[in-house]
Design an enzyme around this catalytic site. Sequence first.
Site, PDB file in Angstrom:
ATOM      1  N   GLN A  97     -35.322 -12.037  28.067  1.00  0.00           N
ATOM      2  CA  GLN A  97     -35.295 -12.350  26.646  1.00  0.00           C
ATOM      3  C   GLN A  97     -34.465 -11.345  25.846  1.00  0.00           C
ATOM      4  O   GLN A  97     -33.779 -11.725  24.889  1.00  0.00           O
ATOM      5  CB  GLN A  97     -36.729 -12.391  26.108  1.00  0.00           C
ATOM      6  CG  GLN A  97     -36.870 -13.041  24.750  1.00  0.00           C
ATOM      7  CD  GLN A  97     -38.318 -13.171  24.332  1.00  0.00           C
ATOM      8  OE1 GLN A  97     -38.906 -12.235  23.778  1.00  0.00           O
ATOM      9  NE2 GLN A  97     -38.917 -14.309  24.618  1.00  0.00           N
ATOM     10  N   GLU A 120      -6.459  -6.458   4.415  1.00  0.00           N
ATOM     11  CA  GLU A 120      -6.508  -7.672   3.589  1.00  0.00           C
ATOM     12  C   GLU A 120      -7.715  -7.661   2.651  1.00  0.00           C
ATOM     13  O   GLU A 120      -8.268  -8.705   2.319  1.00  0.00           O
ATOM     14  CB  GLU A 120      -6.529  -8.942   4.463  1.00  0.00           C
ATOM     15  CG  GLU A 120      -5.229  -9.243   5.147  1.00  0.00           C
ATOM     16  CD  GLU A 120      -4.132  -9.700   4.205  1.00  0.00           C
ATOM     17  OE1 GLU A 120      -4.436 -10.042   3.048  1.00  0.00           O
ATOM     18  OE2 GLU A 120      -2.966  -9.699   4.628  1.00  0.00           O
ATOM     19  N   SER A 136     -14.460  -5.037   3.153  1.00  0.00           N
ATOM     20  CA  SER A 136     -15.697  -5.804   2.942  1.00  0.00           C
ATOM     21  C   SER A 136     -16.248  -5.581   1.539  1.00  0.00           C
ATOM     22  O   SER A 136     -16.803  -6.502   0.917  1.00  0.00           O
ATOM     23  CB  SER A 136     -16.746  -5.416   3.989  1.00  0.00           C
ATOM     24  OG  SER A 136     -16.382  -5.884   5.271  1.00  0.00           O
ATOM     25  N   THR A 169       2.530  -2.897   8.741  1.00  0.00           N
ATOM     26  CA  THR A 169       2.443  -3.562  10.036  1.00  0.00           C
ATOM     27  C   THR A 169       3.829  -4.026  10.460  1.00  0.00           C
ATOM     28  O   THR A 169       4.548  -4.630   9.672  1.00  0.00           O
ATOM     29  CB  THR A 169       1.494  -4.765   9.974  1.00  0.00           C
ATOM     30  OG1 THR A 169       0.181  -4.303   9.651  1.00  0.00           O
ATOM     31  CG2 THR A 169       1.440  -5.505  11.302  1.00  0.00           C
ATOM     32  N   SER A 188       0.818  -1.216   0.000  1.00  0.00           N
ATOM     33  CA  SER A 188       0.000   0.000   0.000  1.00  0.00           C
ATOM     34  C   SER A 188       0.855   1.271   0.000  1.00  0.00           C
ATOM     35  O   SER A 188       1.974   1.291   0.519  1.00  0.00           O
ATOM     36  CB  SER A 188      -0.917   0.020   1.218  1.00  0.00           C
ATOM     37  OG  SER A 188      -1.830  -1.042   1.189  1.00  0.00           O
ATOM     38  N   GLU A 189       0.295   2.316  -0.587  1.00  0.00           N
ATOM     39  CA  GLU A 189       0.901   3.639  -0.545  1.00  0.00           C
ATOM     40  C   GLU A 189      -0.184   4.637  -0.176  1.00  0.00           C
ATOM     41  O   GLU A 189      -1.370   4.300  -0.166  1.00  0.00           O
ATOM     42  CB  GLU A 189       1.553   3.959  -1.892  1.00  0.00           C
ATOM     43  CG  GLU A 189       2.672   2.976  -2.241  1.00  0.00           C
ATOM     44  CD  GLU A 189       3.389   3.287  -3.553  1.00  0.00           C
ATOM     45  OE1 GLU A 189       3.043   4.304  -4.197  1.00  0.00           O
ATOM     46  OE2 GLU A 189       4.294   2.513  -3.918  1.00  0.00           O
ATOM     47  N   GLY A 229     -23.435   0.562  30.575  1.00  0.00           N
ATOM     48  CA  GLY A 229     -22.397   1.557  30.844  1.00  0.00           C
ATOM     49  C   GLY A 229     -21.034   0.944  31.097  1.00  0.00           C
ATOM     50  O   GLY A 229     -19.999   1.506  30.707  1.00  0.00           O
ATOM     51  N   ARG A 274      -6.512 -13.727   3.799  1.00  0.00           N
ATOM     52  CA  ARG A 274      -7.907 -13.493   4.168  1.00  0.00           C
ATOM     53  C   ARG A 274      -8.409 -14.551   5.143  1.00  0.00           C
ATOM     54  O   ARG A 274      -9.198 -14.254   6.047  1.00  0.00           O
ATOM     55  CB  ARG A 274      -8.764 -13.436   2.895  1.00  0.00           C
ATOM     56  CG  ARG A 274      -8.522 -12.151   2.141  1.00  0.00           C
ATOM     57  CD  ARG A 274      -9.068 -12.103   0.742  1.00  0.00           C
ATOM     58  NE  ARG A 274      -8.782 -10.784   0.155  1.00  0.00           N
ATOM     59  CZ  ARG A 274      -8.930 -10.470  -1.115  1.00  0.00           C
ATOM     60  NH1 ARG A 274      -9.356 -11.380  -1.975  1.00  0.00           N
ATOM     61  NH2 ARG A 274      -8.634  -9.249  -1.540  1.00  0.00           N
TER      62      ARG A 274
END
Length: 379
Positions: A279, A363, A366, A158, A126-127, A340, A243
Site C-alpha cells: 500500500q 515563464e 509559482s 535560452t 530578463s536582466e 537508493g 505558460r
Amino acid sequence: MDFNLSKDLEFMQKAIHDFAIAEIAPIASELDKNPKFPWKTLRKMGELGLLGILTPEKYGGSGLDMLSYAVFLEEISAADAAHGTIMSVTNGLPQSLILDYGNESQKNKYLPKLASGEWIGAFCLSEAHCGSDAAALKTKADKVKGGYILSGEKAWITSGSEAQVYLVLAKTDPSAGAKGISCFIVEKDFENISFGKPEEKMGQHAATTTTMSLDNCFLPDSALLGQEGKGFSYAMSSLDSGRIGIAAQSLGIARASLNFAQDYAAERTAFGKTINSFQGVSFKLADMAVQLEAARLLTHKAAWLKDHKKSVTQAASMAKLFASEAATKISHAAIQILGGYGYSKDYPLERYYRDARVTEIYEGSSEIQRLVIARELYK
C-alpha cells in the site's frame, strides 16, 4: 468542451512519440553529463515541423493549433526536457511576436528559417537585477540616424550563443516606464554582441543558457518590431502561450517519472512479492497518476481556450502552476519508490527531478502564477 484528441492528432502524436523514443531518449543522459547543444536532433525536429508548429504554412510553419503544440511538446519533453525547452522557446515568442507584430518583410525573412529549424530563436527580457519585475530592465536603445544603438546586458538567455535570432527588449524612452520599452530583432552576427559562458545549472544542461552583452550595437530601423514603446505590452500579451508550453513540458517530465516508477514497482520484489502490491507504494503511484491526469486536463483546457479565442490568462496560469508543481512532486515520489536507486545516476529519475525544478521558476514563478490567478478571480 471535448478533451478527446482527434484521430489526426492522435496519429501525429504517435509519430512524434516514436521519434522522441528513437532519436532523443537514447542521448538524453549523455547530453546531461556532457552538455552540448543538440543541433542534430533539432534539425530532425525541424524537418518534422516541430519548431514552427503555430506558424502558418505560408511562412514555412506547420499551421497547427495550441492543443497540437501542447501534445507534441509533452512527447519531446518526456524524452528529454532540454529538447523541450529549446522547442518551447524557439516556437514561442521569437515566432509569435514576429507573426503578430512584424511587417511582411520581417515575417518573410525570419519565420521560414525559424520554423524549419535552420535557425533557432531566443527571447531576451530578463536582466541580472530584474526577473519578475521585468519592466525594470536597464538595456537602452538610443535613436540615431538610420537606426538605434543598443547597450546593456541580458541574462538567462535560452539558446544563448547558439540561436541566430534574438528578440531583445530595450528602453527607447527611459522616462516612460513600461511604455518606453521597445522590441528589436537582433541577429547573432551583428557587430558588438557577445555572450557569456554557459550557466552551470541544476538541470536541462543541453539547453544552453547564457548572458548576452550589447556594447553600442547598431541596429537599422528595420530591426524595430512593431511600434516604439510597445515592446513590453507585446511580450506580456504572449505570456499565456508560453505558460501553456511550460505546462506541457512539465507533463512530459511527470509522465516519464511516473512510467519509470510504475514499471520498476511492477518488477522489484521485497518480502516475496512485487513492491506495487504494498500500500505504501501503490497509494503513492495512485496519487502520482491523479496529479498527472489533473495537470493534463488543465493544460489541454487552456490550449482549447486559446484555440477558440476565449479568455485564457487564468487557465494558462492554473495549468502552468499545477503542472510544474506536479512534475516536481511526481519526480520526487518516483525517486522515493526506487529508494537508493532513485538517487543514483544509473537511473534517469534524479535527472527528471533536476529538470522539473526549474519549471516552477521560468515563464513566471509559482508565486507569480498565484498572483495572476488571484487577480483574475476579481475581474
